[in-house]
Design a protein around this motif. Structure first.
Motif, PDB file in Angstrom:
ATOM      1  N   ALA A  38     -31.355 -11.487  50.160  1.00  0.00           N
ATOM      2  CA  ALA A  38     -30.704 -10.444  50.953  1.00  0.00           C
ATOM      3  C   ALA A  38     -31.480  -9.137  50.866  1.00  0.00           C
ATOM      4  O   ALA A  38     -31.686  -8.442  51.873  1.00  0.00           O
ATOM      5  N   ILE A  39     -31.915  -8.786  49.665  1.00  0.00           N
ATOM      6  CA  ILE A  39     -32.707  -7.564  49.488  1.00  0.00           C
ATOM      7  C   ILE A  39     -34.010  -7.654  50.271  1.00  0.00           C
ATOM      8  O   ILE A  39     -34.398  -6.734  50.993  1.00  0.00           O
TER       9      ILE A  39
ATOM     10  N   SER B 258     -34.677  -9.343  52.861  1.00  0.00           N
ATOM     11  CA  SER B 258     -34.473  -9.335  54.315  1.00  0.00           C
ATOM     12  C   SER B 258     -34.347  -7.920  54.875  1.00  0.00           C
ATOM     13  O   SER B 258     -34.488  -7.730  56.080  1.00  0.00           O
ATOM     14  N   MET B 259     -34.129  -6.934  53.997  1.00  0.00           N
ATOM     15  CA  MET B 259     -33.921  -5.555  54.453  1.00  0.00           C
ATOM     16  C   MET B 259     -35.180  -4.700  54.374  1.00  0.00           C
ATOM     17  O   MET B 259     -35.162  -3.528  54.739  1.00  0.00           O
TER      18      MET B 259
ATOM     19  N   ASN C  54     -20.430  -7.916  47.396  1.00  0.00           N
ATOM     20  CA  ASN C  54     -20.931  -9.101  48.104  1.00  0.00           C
ATOM     21  C   ASN C  54     -22.256  -8.773  48.781  1.00  0.00           C
ATOM     22  O   ASN C  54     -22.702  -7.619  48.782  1.00  0.00           O
ATOM     23  N   LEU C  55     -22.859  -9.789  49.362  1.00  0.00           N
ATOM     24  CA  LEU C  55     -24.186  -9.627  49.949  1.00  0.00           C
ATOM     25  C   LEU C  55     -24.180  -8.707  51.161  1.00  0.00           C
ATOM     26  O   LEU C  55     -25.141  -7.970  51.390  1.00  0.00           O
ATOM     27  N   GLU C  56     -23.109  -8.721  51.933  1.00  0.00           N
ATOM     28  CA  GLU C  56     -23.040  -7.835  53.099  1.00  0.00           C
ATOM     29  C   GLU C  56     -22.992  -6.373  52.672  1.00  0.00           C
ATOM     30  O   GLU C  56     -23.639  -5.517  53.275  1.00  0.00           O
TER      31      GLU C  56
ATOM     32  N   GLU D 286     -29.995 -15.764  45.973  1.00  0.00           N
ATOM     33  CA  GLU D 286     -29.349 -15.298  47.206  1.00  0.00           C
ATOM     34  C   GLU D 286     -29.390 -13.778  47.306  1.00  0.00           C
ATOM     35  O   GLU D 286     -29.627 -13.221  48.388  1.00  0.00           O
ATOM     36  N   ALA D 287     -29.150 -13.105  46.184  1.00  0.00           N
ATOM     37  CA  ALA D 287     -29.176 -11.641  46.196  1.00  0.00           C
ATOM     38  C   ALA D 287     -30.576 -11.127  46.508  1.00  0.00           C
ATOM     39  O   ALA D 287     -30.751 -10.189  47.298  1.00  0.00           O
TER      40      ALA D 287
ATOM     41  N   LYS E 253     -26.529  -5.309  51.574  1.00  0.00           N
ATOM     42  CA  LYS E 253     -27.415  -4.984  52.696  1.00  0.00           C
ATOM     43  C   LYS E 253     -27.012  -3.685  53.380  1.00  0.00           C
ATOM     44  O   LYS E 253     -27.876  -2.886  53.777  1.00  0.00           O
TER      45      LYS E 253
END
Length: 386
Positions: A197-198, A200-201, A323-325, A193-194, A328
């Motif tokens: 997220a990375i 996606s940026m 957290n993931l937010e 998941e981490a 990001k």
């Protein structure tokens, strides 16, 4: 021989990026490199290999300098980074402990086995001549090997180089500007998941470097892309590799994705990174307190305050993300401010089931990344033939 003239011959052949660790036999060549070229002082010889390897991928012909005792430290990246990725570099290794030459006892065994070690690691080598004209011929021979994607090392005996005074050095001082420790509960996502997220940026100027083990394998499953590099072996070398790439490609955004076991193995790299302080590099540590790829054995990361260490080493930003937010948001802020940043995130020990291994070979990953850097990315199907 005349060190300055020899150094000028190196530069004529395009060798302008140097990294290494001091040695008394090589001090004059190292002084020349510091005085006249782009030189990165590594914390250890393995880091120097990683820095120089990435600089080559970034378009710089690179040189490593080390004492032969440090060849043992460099063995891991020479065999599991340079060899599988087919990375050429020019090396100079001193011959401390040369048989028949009085030296300290710690050099005796290494002096006998230095050249054997190079041969075992498939590294072409020669004794460097003390005659400049002959040494020029040797450099041309070495350059031909490097053009074939092969490393070449010169073994340097005592008294090879004449005096080259070190010019006055100006030490860069980089003080931490932002430090944020944990102040609320951690989300503890899985590494997959981490990484998602990375990933996606990222944007068109981003290069993602994943440490060895499941980190690289999971990033590969999320998205195999021409701007990714999956480290194989060379544990602990990923941030040094990131430094070399960031310095050689300042227009690219370099995302280094590390693990706790990996960073603990070569923590001296943090001080080197902080000293050279490339603003286009962000170093993300995903800490699951385990050597998960090898069976889940615990690391000692629970006793380590990585955020404070990174801050004290000169990372301008050192931030605990919960957290993931937040992860990001910090990535976005880094892209806008371009300051050397360290992000620390605690993750769970959970990993993706039935995790595949990259089907693309390491040297193909390297070649694909080189094309991306040259702004001519090639589709994956054109590399693997699918």
């Amino acid at each position: 021989m005349d060190t300055k003239l020899f150094g000028e011959e190196l530069q004529k052949l395009g060798f302008t990026f140097f990294s290494g660790v001091p040695c008394s036999y090589l001090k004059n060549l190292i002084n020349y490199a510091i005085n006249e070229t782009d030189y990165v002082a590594a914390a250890n010889e393995g880091d120097a290999i990683a820095i120089a390897s990435a600089a080559y991928i970034g378009g710089r012909k690179s040189v490593v300098l080390m004492q032969n005792s440090g060849l043992t430290n460099a063995t891991s990246p020479l065999t599991s980074l340079v060899y599988p990725f087919r990375i050429p570099m020019l090396g100079f290794v001193s011959l401390r402990g040369e048989p028949g030459v009085p030296d300290e006892p710690q050099h005796e065994l290494m002096g006998r086995i230095t050249t054997q070690m190079l041969e075992l690691m498939n590294v072409e080598w020669q004794y460097l001549s003390k005659d400049l004209e002959e040494a020029q011929k040797q450099l041309n021979q070495a350059n031909e090997q490097i053009a074939q994607n092969r490393p070449f090392f010169f073994v340097v005996k005592k008294g090879t180089f004449d005096n080259e005074p070190l010019k006055k050095q100006q030490n860069a001082i980089h003080s931490n500007q932002i430090i944020r420790h944990a102040h609320k509960n951690n989300q503890m996502p899985g590494r997959y998941e981490a990484l998602a997220a990375i990933n996606s940026m990222k944007d068109k100027d981003t290069i993602q470097l994943a440490t060895t083990g499941k980190t690289g394998r999971e990033l590969y499953e999320i998205e195999d892309a021409s701007n990714n590099l999956y480290m194989v072996g060379s544990m602990g070398c990923i941030s040094s590799f990131g430094l070399g790439l960031a310095l050689s490609q300042p227009a690219k955004n370099i995302i280094v994705i590390d693990g706790d076991g990996s960073l603990l193995m070569r923590m001296g790299s943090l001080a080197t990174n902080g000293n050279y302080n490339p603003g286009n590099m962000i170093h993300i540590l995903l800490d699951n307190n385990a050597h998960e790829s090898t069976g889940g054995q615990s690391t000692v990361s629970h006793n380590v305050d990585f955020v404070s260490i990174a801050a004290s080493c000169g990372y301008l930003n050192a931030i605990h993300v919960h957290n993931l937010e937040e992860l990001k948001a910090c990535l976005q802020a880094w892209k806008e401010t371009k300051r050397l940043t360290f992000l620390y995130m605690k993750i769970s020990k959970q990993s993706k089931e039935h995790l595949a291994r990259p089907s693309i070979k390491p040297h193909e990953v390297k070649e694909r990344l080189q094309r991306f850097i040259e702004s001519d990315p090639v589709q994956i199907k054109e590399v693997d033939g699918s």
